[in-house]
Motif scaffolding. Structure first.
Motif, PDB file in Angstrom:
ATOM      1  N   ASP A 171     -23.957 -71.857 -18.190  1.00 38.51           N
ATOM      2  CA  ASP A 171     -22.503 -71.984 -17.961  1.00 38.51           C
ATOM      3  C   ASP A 171     -21.861 -70.917 -17.152  1.00 38.51           C
ATOM      4  O   ASP A 171     -21.489 -69.918 -17.626  1.00 38.51           O
ATOM      5  CB  ASP A 171     -21.905 -72.054 -19.373  1.00 38.51           C
ATOM      6  CG  ASP A 171     -20.530 -72.666 -19.218  1.00 38.51           C
ATOM      7  OD1 ASP A 171     -19.685 -72.688 -18.539  1.00 38.51           O
ATOM      8  OD2 ASP A 171     -20.208 -73.573 -20.219  1.00 38.51           O
ATOM      9  N   SER A 280     -16.913 -76.334 -25.988  1.00 36.00           N
ATOM     10  CA  SER A 280     -17.489 -77.090 -25.051  1.00 36.00           C
ATOM     11  C   SER A 280     -18.749 -77.863 -26.182  1.00 36.00           C
ATOM     12  O   SER A 280     -18.864 -79.096 -25.557  1.00 36.00           O
ATOM     13  CB  SER A 280     -18.365 -76.026 -24.223  1.00 36.00           C
ATOM     14  OG  SER A 280     -17.499 -75.272 -23.377  1.00 36.00           O
ATOM     15  N   LEU A 284     -16.653 -81.146 -25.590  1.00 33.22           N
ATOM     16  CA  LEU A 284     -17.305 -81.529 -24.101  1.00 33.22           C
ATOM     17  C   LEU A 284     -18.927 -81.919 -24.142  1.00 33.22           C
ATOM     18  O   LEU A 284     -19.474 -82.133 -23.213  1.00 33.22           O
ATOM     19  CB  LEU A 284     -17.373 -80.381 -23.203  1.00 33.22           C
ATOM     20  CG  LEU A 284     -15.801 -79.937 -22.932  1.00 33.22           C
ATOM     21  CD1 LEU A 284     -15.920 -78.642 -21.754  1.00 33.22           C
ATOM     22  CD2 LEU A 284     -14.849 -80.926 -22.397  1.00 33.22           C
ATOM     23  N   ALA A 286     -21.366 -80.373 -24.809  1.00 29.64           N
ATOM     24  CA  ALA A 286     -22.623 -79.412 -24.506  1.00 29.64           C
ATOM     25  C   ALA A 286     -23.503 -79.539 -25.420  1.00 29.64           C
ATOM     26  O   ALA A 286     -23.190 -79.494 -26.794  1.00 29.64           O
ATOM     27  CB  ALA A 286     -22.025 -78.073 -24.094  1.00 29.64           C
TER      28      ALA A 286
END
Length: 600
Positions: A171, A280, A284, A286
């Motif tokens: 990341d 995240s 998101l 992840a």
């Protein structure tokens, strides 16, 4: 004329100059080994980074894919990578340790060799403990500096780069968040370096003071106990230790002052990464493996990052010791090598002093235009009050010091024009303060002639009237004499010293009050040994006890750096001058006033 400010390059011992010297003069010699160590460090860093990345895959296999074979496979890869890291770490640590030991030994040999090229005057101005500190702490500081540099580049920097690589791969944005603590941390550390330099210097000198007090107390233990100085010496060393302790505490406070701030800044960075990483994963989508891998790499990067941040502080602390050693090694030798000069060639061994003047310090004349001749195969005695310059004459003959004016000539050759080694090789010296090495009697005699045979050692001991007392010891010639020969009596030490001079078989003999500190019985035995030593050799003897030189071929009375009387014993007594006055005074003090008309 205006004085320009000094440039940084004017100081040959700045941190940058010292580091460059240590790398180019000492480290470069082992570049092949260092290269191997760097390769192993890179392998260790790569294995660690690989293991960190694989851990994230294990998390994904467990929580995302629910794949047991995948978990087993990546777990096995992790074991292999960590094993490779362990082997690589072992390899580079062993290599660096061997290099450090070699550099340490080289510097210790170099410093000792330099000290052996210094004059007697050089040592009279310093304490021996100073050189012990330079030999031990200084030499070790050099290896510590090189190890710090190698570990900083090969271990910490490579590890940090490998971890940052994993972080960026997982990341990039979270990596940027994790690195925000670096700039303020570097600003804080820069301010601490100057303070560390002064504290490190004080620590070095304080340690030398402790060694000085310890050494003097142990070497002078008889005096300490005889004058009940135990409490005085204890107080002195307590003060020295207290100073070093306080200084060490200051250094600890200064060196670690940055830790709380760095931990706080690191805490903000970790918190930021956790917050963003958690967001995240939740918002998101992840993978948890990427988040876990990133955080593992980030936490593993903190230690090498801290060590790199502190590198300047730690280097400046160790460079003080390196400077202490290099200052001695770099300084011009006060006794320059003159082996390129011709060797002294003796035929008769006639010694002449021609208008010799000498001063230890400017304006303080010790010898003033002194002239005399020591005839071959005869005994020339120097007598007179203390401080007259008698011992200085012997020091000049051995070239412990160089004459200020005039010349000393042996068989027509100026001793300043021949090599010191050849001069001293043909001269045997016995002083009042005999120095014996902490070794056996045999080896102490053999020091007079390296490679002397057993028969030569025994013959010398017999001639020195030492064989009988040596054989009375259970170990005979293998008897240890102790430090400074303290396991022998004064008379025994003197006879060992005479034997050491005898085995040398030198044509020139120099005796400096060799019986002054002995009782009558020991003096008689040593005097008999000295008669063997001086037979058919050119001898110059200094004596306070005039009865020991009554049969000298020539007696010189030395006062104020000049010869005020010269002649044989009976001639000087008939003149009723300075010698007769000394002789009468000694006999009066002994309660055995003798007639002045003594015979030779």
């Amino acid at each position: 004329m205006a004085q320009f400010p000094k440039k940084i390059t004017d100081d040959p011992y700045t941190a940058a100059v010292l580091i460059r010297r240590l790398v180019t003069e000492q480290g470069i010699v082992y570049w092949r080994r260092y290269l191997t160590a760097f390769a192993l460090m890179a392998l260790a860093a790569g294995s660690t980074a690989g293991a960190t990345y694989v851990l994230g895959q294990v998390i994904n296999q467990a929580y995302v894919d629910k794949n047991i074979p995948g978990i087993a496979m990546f777990s096995g890869i992790t074991v292999i990578l960590l094993f490779i890291k362990g082997v690589a770490t072992y390899g580079h640590m062993v290599i660096l340790t061997k290099i450090s030991n070699a550099i340490l030994a080289t510097n210790q040999r170099q410093l000792f060799a330099k000290l052996m090229r210094e004059s007697i005057g050089f040592f009279s101005e310093r304490h021996s403990s100073e050189f012990l500190a330079r030999l031990t702490a200084g030499a070790k500081s050099i290896t510590d500096v090189l190890n710090m540099l190698v570990n900083a580049i090969g271990r910490d920097l490579l590890m940090l780069l490998a971890m940052i690589g994993v972080m960026v791969w997982q990341d990039p944005l979270m990596s940027f968040i994790g690195l925000v603590a670096v700039p303020p941390a570097m600003l804080v550390l820069r301010k601490l370096v100057k303070r560390i330099k002064g504290l490190a210097f004080n620590q070095f000198t304080g340690t030398a003071d402790i060694m000085e007090t310890m050494q003097e107390s142990l070497q002078g233990i008889r005096t300490v106990k005889a004058f009940t100085l135990e409490e005085t010496m204890q107080k002195r060393i307590d003060e020295n230790i207290a100073i070093v302790e306080r200084n060490a505490n200051k250094m600890a406070r200064v060196a670690n002052r940055s830790n709380p701030l760095m931990e706080m800044l690191g805490g903000f960075a970790v918190a930021g990464c956790l917050l963003y990483g958690g967001y995240s994963v939740v918002a998101l989508n992840a993978t948890p493996g990427a988040f876990f891998s990133f955080m593992t790499a980030f936490l593993m990067a903190t230690e090498p990052a801290k060590r790199l941040a502190r590198l300047n502080i730690d280097l400046n602390s160790q460079l003080v010791g390196a400077r202490m050693l290099l200052e001695v090694v770099d300084s011009p030798a006060s006794e320059h090598s003159d082996d390129d000069k011709p060797a002294l060639k003796l035929s008769d061994a006639r010694i002449e002093l021609r208008d010799v003047s000498f001063s230890y310090r400017a304006g303080e004349t010790v010898l003033n235009r002194m002239n005399f001749t020591a005839e071959p195969g005869k005994v020339t005695a120097l007598v007179g009050p203390s401080g007259g310059g008698k011992s200085t004459v012997l020091g000049l003959l051995l070239r412990f010091y160089e004459v200020t004016q005039g010349d000393i000539v042996i068989d027509g050759q100026s001793i300043g024009a021949v090599s010191r080694k050849s001069l001293r090789a043909q001269t045997a010296y016995v002083g009042q303060d005999v120095y014996l090495f902490r070794d056996t009697i045999r080896n102490n005699i053999a020091f007079g002639k390296p490679g002397a045979t057993e028969d030569q050692i025994i013959d010398a001991a017999k001639a020195a009237c030492a064989h009988d007392f040596i054989m009375s010891f259970p170990l005979g010639y293998d008897t240890p004499v102790g430090e400074h020969g303290t396991q022998l009596s004064g008379g025994q030490r003197q006879r060992i010293a005479v034997a050491r001079a005898l085995v040398k078989n030198a044509p020139i003999i120099l005796l400096d009050e060799a019986t002054a500190a002995l009782d009558s019985e020991s003096e008689k035995q040593v005097q008999e040994a000295i008669e063997h030593l001086c037979r058919n050799r050119t001898t110059i003897v200094i004596a306070h006890r005039l009865h020991t030189i009554m049969h000298a071929d020539s007696i010189l009375v030395v006062e104020g750096g000049e010869i005020v009387e010269q002649g044989r014993h009976d001639e000087l007594l008939r003149r009723s001058g300075r010698y007769a006055s000394f002789f009468r005074l000694q006999h009066h003090d002994a309660g055995t006033l003798a007639p002045i008309s003594a015979t030779a």
